[in-house]
Design a protein around this motif. Structure first.
Motif, PDB file in Angstrom:
ATOM      1  N   THR A  37       0.858  -1.032  -0.052  1.00 60.58           N
ATOM      2  CA  THR A  37       0.060  -0.024   0.105  1.00 60.58           C
ATOM      3  C   THR A  37       1.028   1.191  -0.048  1.00 60.58           C
ATOM      4  OG1 THR A  37      -1.680  -1.200   1.110  1.00 60.58           O
ATOM      5  CG2 THR A  37      -1.941   1.310   1.143  1.00 60.58           C
ATOM      6  N   SER A  38       1.966   1.344   0.919  1.00 64.00           N
ATOM      7  CA  SER A  38       2.623   2.682   1.191  1.00 64.00           C
ATOM      8  C   SER A  38       3.491   2.757   0.160  1.00 64.00           C
ATOM      9  CB  SER A  38       3.032   2.648   2.780  1.00 64.00           C
ATOM     10  OG  SER A  38       3.811   1.591   2.815  1.00 64.00           O
ATOM     11  N   SER A  39       4.136   1.697  -0.548  1.00 62.78           N
ATOM     12  CA  SER A  39       5.152   2.015  -1.738  1.00 62.78           C
ATOM     13  C   SER A  39       4.721   3.098  -2.856  1.00 62.78           C
ATOM     14  CB  SER A  39       5.419   0.714  -2.430  1.00 62.78           C
ATOM     15  OG  SER A  39       4.188   0.233  -3.157  1.00 62.78           O
ATOM     16  N   LEU A  40       3.428   3.166  -2.886  1.00 65.13           N
ATOM     17  CA  LEU A  40       2.933   4.231  -3.923  1.00 65.13           C
ATOM     18  C   LEU A  40       3.128   5.699  -3.280  1.00 65.13           C
ATOM     19  CD1 LEU A  40      -0.476   4.797  -5.162  1.00 65.13           C
ATOM     20  CD2 LEU A  40       0.310   6.659  -4.157  1.00 65.13           C
ATOM     21  N   TYR A  41       3.431   5.902  -1.868  1.00 65.67           N
ATOM     22  CA  TYR A  41       3.684   7.070  -1.456  1.00 65.67           C
ATOM     23  C   TYR A  41       5.230   7.403  -1.381  1.00 65.67           C
ATOM     24  CZ  TYR A  41      -1.051   6.356  -0.216  1.00 65.67           C
ATOM     25  OH  TYR A  41      -2.436   5.967  -0.434  1.00 65.67           O
ATOM     26  N   MET A  89       5.762  -3.061  -7.934  1.00 65.71           N
ATOM     27  CA  MET A  89       6.354  -2.427  -9.162  1.00 65.71           C
ATOM     28  C   MET A  89       4.942  -1.493  -9.641  1.00 65.71           C
ATOM     29  SD  MET A  89       9.345  -2.830  -9.316  1.00 65.71           S
ATOM     30  CE  MET A  89       9.627  -1.733 -11.008  1.00 65.71           C
ATOM     31  N   GLY A  90       4.067  -2.198  -9.776  1.00 67.68           N
ATOM     32  CA  GLY A  90       2.809  -1.252 -10.337  1.00 67.68           C
ATOM     33  C   GLY A  90       2.587  -0.188  -9.549  1.00 67.68           C
ATOM     34  N   ARG A  91       2.481  -0.373  -8.134  1.00 69.50           N
ATOM     35  CA  ARG A  91       1.927   0.578  -7.246  1.00 69.50           C
ATOM     36  C   ARG A  91       3.121   1.742  -7.278  1.00 69.50           C
ATOM     37  NH1 ARG A  91      -2.404   1.299  -4.256  1.00 69.50           N
ATOM     38  NH2 ARG A  91      -1.299   2.002  -2.516  1.00 69.50           N
ATOM     39  N   ILE A  92       4.410   1.468  -7.553  1.00 70.76           N
ATOM     40  CA  ILE A  92       5.660   2.439  -7.777  1.00 70.76           C
ATOM     41  C   ILE A  92       5.323   3.339  -8.932  1.00 70.76           C
ATOM     42  CG2 ILE A  92       8.073   2.917  -8.337  1.00 70.76           C
ATOM     43  CD1 ILE A  92       8.487   0.420  -6.463  1.00 70.76           C
ATOM     44  N   LEU A  93       4.788   2.770 -10.049  1.00 75.34           N
ATOM     45  CA  LEU A  93       4.424   3.525 -11.164  1.00 75.34           C
ATOM     46  C   LEU A  93       3.117   4.311 -10.754  1.00 75.34           C
ATOM     47  CD1 LEU A  93       4.710   0.794 -14.191  1.00 75.34           C
ATOM     48  CD2 LEU A  93       6.324   2.953 -13.581  1.00 75.34           C
ATOM     49  N   LEU A  94       2.340   3.954 -10.105  1.00 74.52           N
ATOM     50  CA  LEU A  94       1.145   4.701  -9.845  1.00 74.52           C
ATOM     51  C   LEU A  94       1.824   5.882  -8.534  1.00 74.52           C
ATOM     52  CD1 LEU A  94      -1.414   2.043  -8.624  1.00 74.52           C
ATOM     53  CD2 LEU A  94      -1.522   3.400 -10.872  1.00 74.52           C
ATOM     54  N   MET A 384       3.750  13.285   1.175  1.00 77.10           N
ATOM     55  CA  MET A 384       3.758  11.812   0.706  1.00 77.10           C
ATOM     56  C   MET A 384       4.731  11.202   1.734  1.00 77.10           C
ATOM     57  SD  MET A 384       2.286  11.187  -2.068  1.00 77.10           S
ATOM     58  CE  MET A 384       0.836  11.925  -1.314  1.00 77.10           C
ATOM     59  N   THR A 385       5.764  12.009   2.479  1.00 78.51           N
ATOM     60  CA  THR A 385       6.638  11.467   3.180  1.00 78.51           C
ATOM     61  C   THR A 385       5.662  10.879   4.768  1.00 78.51           C
ATOM     62  OG1 THR A 385       8.600  12.747   2.724  1.00 78.51           O
ATOM     63  CG2 THR A 385       8.425  11.672   5.078  1.00 78.51           C
ATOM     64  N   LEU A 386       4.659  11.605   5.215  1.00 80.53           N
ATOM     65  CA  LEU A 386       3.901  11.259   6.103  1.00 80.53           C
ATOM     66  C   LEU A 386       2.941  10.249   5.906  1.00 80.53           C
ATOM     67  CD1 LEU A 386       3.875  12.489   9.015  1.00 80.53           C
ATOM     68  CD2 LEU A 386       5.102  13.722   7.705  1.00 80.53           C
ATOM     69  N   THR A 387       2.681  10.357   4.520  1.00 82.97           N
ATOM     70  CA  THR A 387       1.524   9.346   4.128  1.00 82.97           C
ATOM     71  C   THR A 387       2.168   7.947   4.265  1.00 82.97           C
ATOM     72  OG1 THR A 387       0.303  10.787   2.530  1.00 82.97           O
ATOM     73  CG2 THR A 387      -0.152   8.602   2.439  1.00 82.97           C
ATOM     74  N   PHE A 388       3.455   7.953   3.754  1.00 90.97           N
ATOM     75  CA  PHE A 388       4.177   6.648   3.646  1.00 90.97           C
ATOM     76  C   PHE A 388       4.532   6.105   5.139  1.00 90.97           C
ATOM     77  CE2 PHE A 388       8.304   4.586   3.994  1.00 90.97           C
ATOM     78  CZ  PHE A 388       8.427   3.421   3.089  1.00 90.97           C
ATOM     79  N   ILE A 389       4.892   6.994   6.000  1.00 95.40           N
ATOM     80  CA  ILE A 389       5.319   6.698   7.499  1.00 95.40           C
ATOM     81  C   ILE A 389       4.056   6.115   7.952  1.00 95.40           C
ATOM     82  CG2 ILE A 389       6.021   7.342   9.506  1.00 95.40           C
ATOM     83  CD1 ILE A 389       7.642   9.310   8.135  1.00 95.40           C
ATOM     84  N   ILE A 390       2.936   6.837   8.024  1.00 98.72           N
ATOM     85  CA  ILE A 390       1.596   6.296   8.501  1.00 98.72           C
ATOM     86  C   ILE A 390       1.035   4.908   7.963  1.00 98.72           C
ATOM     87  CG2 ILE A 390      -0.790   6.893   8.887  1.00 98.72           C
ATOM     88  CD1 ILE A 390       0.021   9.657   9.494  1.00 98.72           C
ATOM     89  N   GLY A 391       1.184   5.001   6.513  1.00 99.85           N
ATOM     90  CA  GLY A 391       0.825   3.813   6.009  1.00 99.85           C
ATOM     91  C   GLY A 391       1.484   2.656   6.117  1.00 99.85           C
TER      92      GLY A 391
END
Length: 461
Positions: A37-41, A89-94, A384-391
């Protein structure tokens, strides 16, 4: 969906199907699941710096085009995924697509809109996001029962539809007058301004844009200049507003809504339906913000929404504590479940007409042209940093903090509402080119802006 979990995250699926005697707080604690989930952020965070350069050098529309194209590729990869690595990898492109879109779309809307309608039009960006969340929840609910368990592919693959819209739309839209002027296309900028304002009498606004562009062009190092004292108010807003937006805990509710409802005792289909309900609340409450933001102002919505969210978080945490306690063992009764959904909906509504849209609107409108791309990049980066950390940490935090996690976010709601009350000036109806005047008149920030102007004047003499 069970079929998705069983295929890609079998250990999580096994825990999810465990008996009700197990700790409900820790059923879904999986770093692999949260990494998906959080790889996107994380990708969006890394992209924001490149997107800032593309947005400034090539224009807002081409940054939106890049975002749409990469999002399209990511949705195709996710829909066809056969293993976890393809999913990630798909999430990273997203995430790359999100990084470009979050950098360019708020700037585009702020620069194209007249000052008196800027808030309403900019929040259209957030409204489309809420419609997307609702659509995703409806698709998940409709496809969960597909025989063969491949319904999740529809949900992931259909993310390509909005990606296609923004890709094609970016090719059809003109760039903003501000961007065209800064890149030397003055006549084209004037033509665009005449078209979007619906009148030939745009000379005063055009001259203001040219003056702002000339001032901006004299700044060779926007990333260095943004650290100067005169930009301290805007820099503070760029850092704190997106940080606070994520510390409301909204991603805990929206992105993990089905997981959260399963955790507190809802059945599979019921948890998805509850997520649909919160999605509907999110969408309609955002419409309230569109109607009110240019009438009541930013501060009023921030303060009301923050107070409502604080109360809702405290009540949600208390309800979960009464049902599951510290052990996490228990079953949610129907009356408690309905009450919990009610207060989660009140929380989502408060977010949707305050911190949701305003968390993007305010940072996009407070910067002067010479530091706007750098400032927006910082805002996206922090978000995005906070979204990644929280996610990445939410499910682990839920496992260890238990119901206290909701009190944790409630405490942040109190802090951020106090910050808005004391330090955020009203920006309703103020032209972007005149935004510096707002800071110079503020009881706290004015001393930084005025002191810097005095130093600049002394240096000139």
């Amino acid at each position: 969906m069970d079929s998705f979990l069983s295929e890609f995250f079998p250990s999580v699926y096994a825990k999810a199907k465990a008996s009700k005697d197990t700790n409900q707080y820790c059923k879904f604690d999986s770093q692999l699941l949260t990494l998906f989930t959080s790889s996107l952020y994380l990708a969006a965070l890394a992209t924001s710096f490149v997107a800032a350069w593309v947005t400034r050098v090539f224009g807002r529309k081409w940054s939106m085009f890049c975002g749409g194209l990469t999002f399209l590729a990511g949705s195709a990869l996710n829909g066809a995924a056969t293993d976890v690595m393809m999913l990630i990898m798909g999430r990273i492109l997203l995430g790359v697509g999100v990084g470009f879109a979050n950098q360019s779309v708020p700037l585009y809307l702020s620069e194209m809109a007249p000052a008196k309608l800027r808030g309403m039009l900019n929040i259209g960006f957030q409204l489309m996001t809420t419609i997307g969340i609702l659509a995703a929840n409806l698709i998940n609910y409709a496809t969960v029962g597909i025989e063969g368990g491949w319904g999740w592919r529809i949900g992931l693959g259909l993310a390509g539809v909005p990606a296609l819209v923004i890709t094609v739309g970016a090719l059809c839209l003109p760039d903003t007058p501000n961007s065209l002027i800064s890149r030397g296309y003055g006549e084209e900028a004037k033509a665009v301004l005449v078209k979007i304002r619906g009148t030939d009498d745009v000379h005063e606004e055009y001259d203001d844009m040219v003056a702002a562009s000339e001032e901006a062009s004299s700044v060779e190092h926007p990333w260095r200049n943004i650290l100067e004292p005169r930009y301290r108010p805007q820099l503070t807003i760029a850092l704190l507003i997106p940080m606070f937006q994520q510390l409301t805990g909204i991603n805990v509710i929206m992105f993990y809504a089905p997981v959260l409802f399963l955790t507190i005792g809802f059945a599979g289909d019921a948890s998805l339906m509850s997520a649909v309900i919160t999605g509907l609340v999110n969408m309609f409450a955002t419409m309230v913000s569109i109607v009110c933001v240019d009438r009541l102002g930013r501060r009023a919505l921030f303060l009301q929404g923050g107070t409502q969210m604080f109360i809702s978080q405290v009540v949600v945490g208390t309800l979960i504590a009464l049902q599951f306690g510290v052990s996490g063992v228990g079953v949610m009764t129907r009356s408690y479940a309905l009450l919990l959904v009610l207060f989660i909906c009140l929380y989502v509504a408060g977010f949707a007409w305050s911190w949701g849209p305003l968390g993007w609107l305010v940072p996009s409108e407070v910067f002067s042209l010479e530091i706007r791309s750098a400032g927006q990049s910082i805002a996206v980066c922090v978000n995005m940093t906070l979204t990644f950390i929280i996610g990445q940490s939410f499910l682990t935090m839920l496992c260890h903090l238990k119901f206290g996690l909701f009190y944790f976010f409630a405490a942040w709601m109190l802090i951020m509402t106090t910050f808005v009350a004391l330090f955020l000036p009203e920006t309703k109806g103020v032209a972007i080119e005149e935004m510096n005047l707002v800071w110079s008149r503020h009881w706290f920030w004015g001393k930084y802006v005025e002191a810097d102007h005095r130093r600049a004047a002394a240096g000139g003499v």
